[in-house]
Structures are given as structure tokens and as C-alpha cells.
Motif scaffolding. Structure first.
Motif, PDB file in Angstrom:
ATOM      1  N   LEU A  36       2.921  -0.559  14.296  1.00 42.79           N
ATOM      2  CA  LEU A  36       2.580   0.521  13.173  1.00 42.79           C
ATOM      3  C   LEU A  36       3.514   1.452  12.500  1.00 42.79           C
ATOM      4  N   GLU A  37       3.362   1.186  11.375  1.00 41.50           N
ATOM      5  CA  GLU A  37       4.631   2.140  10.638  1.00 41.50           C
ATOM      6  C   GLU A  37       3.708   3.071   9.655  1.00 41.50           C
ATOM      7  N   SER A  38       4.259   4.430   9.654  1.00 40.56           N
ATOM      8  CA  SER A  38       3.549   5.307   8.694  1.00 40.56           C
ATOM      9  C   SER A  38       4.553   6.345   8.533  1.00 40.56           C
ATOM     10  N   PRO A  39       4.381   7.243   7.510  1.00 35.05           N
ATOM     11  CA  PRO A  39       5.496   8.143   7.218  1.00 35.05           C
ATOM     12  C   PRO A  39       5.549   9.290   8.686  1.00 35.05           C
ATOM     13  N   TYR A  40       6.783   9.696   8.786  1.00 35.18           N
ATOM     14  CA  TYR A  40       7.051  10.865   9.966  1.00 35.18           C
ATOM     15  C   TYR A  40       7.865  11.788   9.359  1.00 35.18           C
ATOM     16  N   ALA A  41       8.712  12.035   8.609  1.00 35.40           N
ATOM     17  CA  ALA A  41       9.632  12.910   8.336  1.00 35.40           C
ATOM     18  C   ALA A  41       8.970  13.667   6.956  1.00 35.40           C
ATOM     19  N   GLU A  45       3.734  17.486  10.381  1.00 39.45           N
ATOM     20  CA  GLU A  45       2.099  17.983  10.932  1.00 39.45           C
ATOM     21  C   GLU A  45       1.320  17.040  10.459  1.00 39.45           C
ATOM     22  N   ARG A  46       1.157  16.990   8.968  1.00 36.14           N
ATOM     23  CA  ARG A  46       0.182  16.006   8.500  1.00 36.14           C
ATOM     24  C   ARG A  46       0.517  14.710   8.709  1.00 36.14           C
ATOM     25  N   ASN A  47       1.696  14.165   8.724  1.00 35.45           N
ATOM     26  CA  ASN A  47       2.015  12.766   9.174  1.00 35.45           C
ATOM     27  C   ASN A  47       1.813  12.363  10.575  1.00 35.45           C
ATOM     28  N   TYR A 106       1.095   1.667   6.951  1.00 37.80           N
ATOM     29  CA  TYR A 106      -0.031   2.404   6.304  1.00 37.80           C
ATOM     30  C   TYR A 106       0.644   3.156   5.285  1.00 37.80           C
ATOM     31  N   ILE A 107       0.042   3.208   3.878  1.00 36.83           N
ATOM     32  CA  ILE A 107       0.953   3.760   2.852  1.00 36.83           C
ATOM     33  C   ILE A 107       0.219   4.672   1.920  1.00 36.83           C
ATOM     34  N   ASP A 108      -0.892   5.422   2.589  1.00 39.66           N
ATOM     35  CA  ASP A 108      -1.350   6.221   1.853  1.00 39.66           C
ATOM     36  C   ASP A 108      -0.502   7.416   1.046  1.00 39.66           C
ATOM     37  N   PHE A 109       0.612   7.706   1.865  1.00 43.30           N
ATOM     38  CA  PHE A 109       1.587   8.931   1.424  1.00 43.30           C
ATOM     39  C   PHE A 109       2.821   8.118   1.035  1.00 43.30           C
ATOM     40  N   GLU A 130       1.566  -6.604   6.803  1.00 41.84           N
ATOM     41  CA  GLU A 130       0.436  -6.042   6.214  1.00 41.84           C
ATOM     42  C   GLU A 130       0.744  -4.656   5.965  1.00 41.84           C
ATOM     43  N   TYR A 131       0.200  -4.258   4.564  1.00 38.54           N
ATOM     44  CA  TYR A 131       0.141  -3.057   4.169  1.00 38.54           C
ATOM     45  C   TYR A 131      -1.302  -2.649   3.942  1.00 38.54           C
ATOM     46  N   ARG A 132      -1.734  -1.353   4.353  1.00 41.66           N
ATOM     47  CA  ARG A 132      -3.007  -0.874   4.442  1.00 41.66           C
ATOM     48  C   ARG A 132      -2.912   0.620   3.946  1.00 41.66           C
ATOM     49  N   THR A 133      -4.295   0.967   3.531  1.00 39.07           N
ATOM     50  CA  THR A 133      -4.747   2.432   3.306  1.00 39.07           C
ATOM     51  C   THR A 133      -5.885   2.694   4.009  1.00 39.07           C
ATOM     52  N   LEU A 134      -5.777   4.196   4.437  1.00 38.09           N
ATOM     53  CA  LEU A 134      -6.989   4.838   4.963  1.00 38.09           C
ATOM     54  C   LEU A 134      -8.046   5.325   4.059  1.00 38.09           C
ATOM     55  N   TYR A 135      -7.455   6.102   3.014  1.00 36.72           N
ATOM     56  CA  TYR A 135      -8.210   6.911   2.009  1.00 36.72           C
ATOM     57  C   TYR A 135      -8.250   6.231   0.848  1.00 36.72           C
TER      58      TYR A 135
END
Length: 135
Positions: A36-41, A45-47, A106-109, A130-135
Motif C-alpha cells: 500500500l502506497e500513500s503520501p507521507y512527507a 499528520e494528515r498523511n 491511494y492518490i487523493d492527495f 491499481e490506483y484508488r481514491t477514498l474521497y
């Protein structure tokens, strides 16, 4: 009498566990192993909050996700602001490719530089992506 009831309850519980185990083996329920990949930097806190939501989404889909950016950036492990340690973490996460079924972004941001690196790596290794969004 209480001891007899307790033994009877334990016996029934054992039967239940054995029957569930046999059913799981018979139906071959298998969770997909997911990197699973999503932004961290950036807005850390939000990420982190977002990454946890992504983990939950993945679990709800019946997947077994690993989010190395949440694991290796914990206090006392690696410092994401030190480039060498950041790359250790990214590469350690990508080492899971040997057993992964899917690489999910996960690419919402948007896509962070680390996510872009991981995406190129996944493509070069022919890992399903696969590329996904939550919002």
C-alpha cells in the motif's frame, strides 16, 4: 455440575473451531497481499491519518496490506527527513514484491516522489498495480 458444564462448553468450542478451520481450508479463503502506497512527507499528520484510512479500506476489500511508510517511520526506527534512511525504508517496503499480489496507490492527495519511485519500480517488475481514491 458447573465443572461438567464448563467441560461441555470447552468441548463445543473446540468442535466449532475445528469445523471453522476445516471450512476455511476447504474454501481456500485467501487474502490478496498488497503493498500500500500513500503520501507521507509534507503534511505528515494528515498523511498518517489518510494512510490509516487507506489501510482500513484495503482490509475491507479482503486484502492484507503492508504500509511500510507507517511502519518504518515510527519513532526510533527511521527518520524520513534523512534521505539515506528514507531510501532504506522505501526499498525495504519494495522488498515485499516477492510475495505481493498487488501494488496499490491511494492518490487523493496526489503522488509523492516516493510513490512515483514505487510506481516506476512496480512497472519495471511487472507487478499488478491499481490506483484508488477514498474521497
Amino acid at each position: 455440575k458447573n465443572l461438567k458444564n464448563a467441560k461441555s462448553s470447552i468441548y463445543l468450542l473446540r468442535l466449532y473451531i475445528v469445523s471453522i478451520s476445516k471450512w476455511l481450508i476447504k474454501t481456500k479463503i485467501k487474502m490478496k497481499r498488497v503493498i500500500l502506497e500513500s503520501p507521507y512527507a509534507g503534511d505528515v499528520e494528515r498523511n498518517i491519518k489518510y494512510a490509516r484510512e487507506c489501510l482500513k479500506d484495503s482490509l475491507k476489500r479482503g486484502e492484507a496490506p503492508i504500509a511500510s511508510h507507517l511502519l518504518y517511520t515510527q519513532d526510533g526506527v527511521l527518520d524520513d527527513t534523512i534521505e539515506e534512511e528514507r531510501m532504506w525504508g522505501i526499498n525495504a517496503g519494495l522488498a515485499w514484491k516477492e510475495v505481493t499480489d498487488l501494488h496499490v496507490f491511494y492518490i487523493d492527495f496526489g503522488m509523492s516522489n516516493g510513490m512515483k519511485y514505487a510506481s516506476e519500480y512496480a512497472k519495471s517488475q511487472n507487478i499488478d498495480t491499481e490506483y484508488r481514491t477514498l474521497y
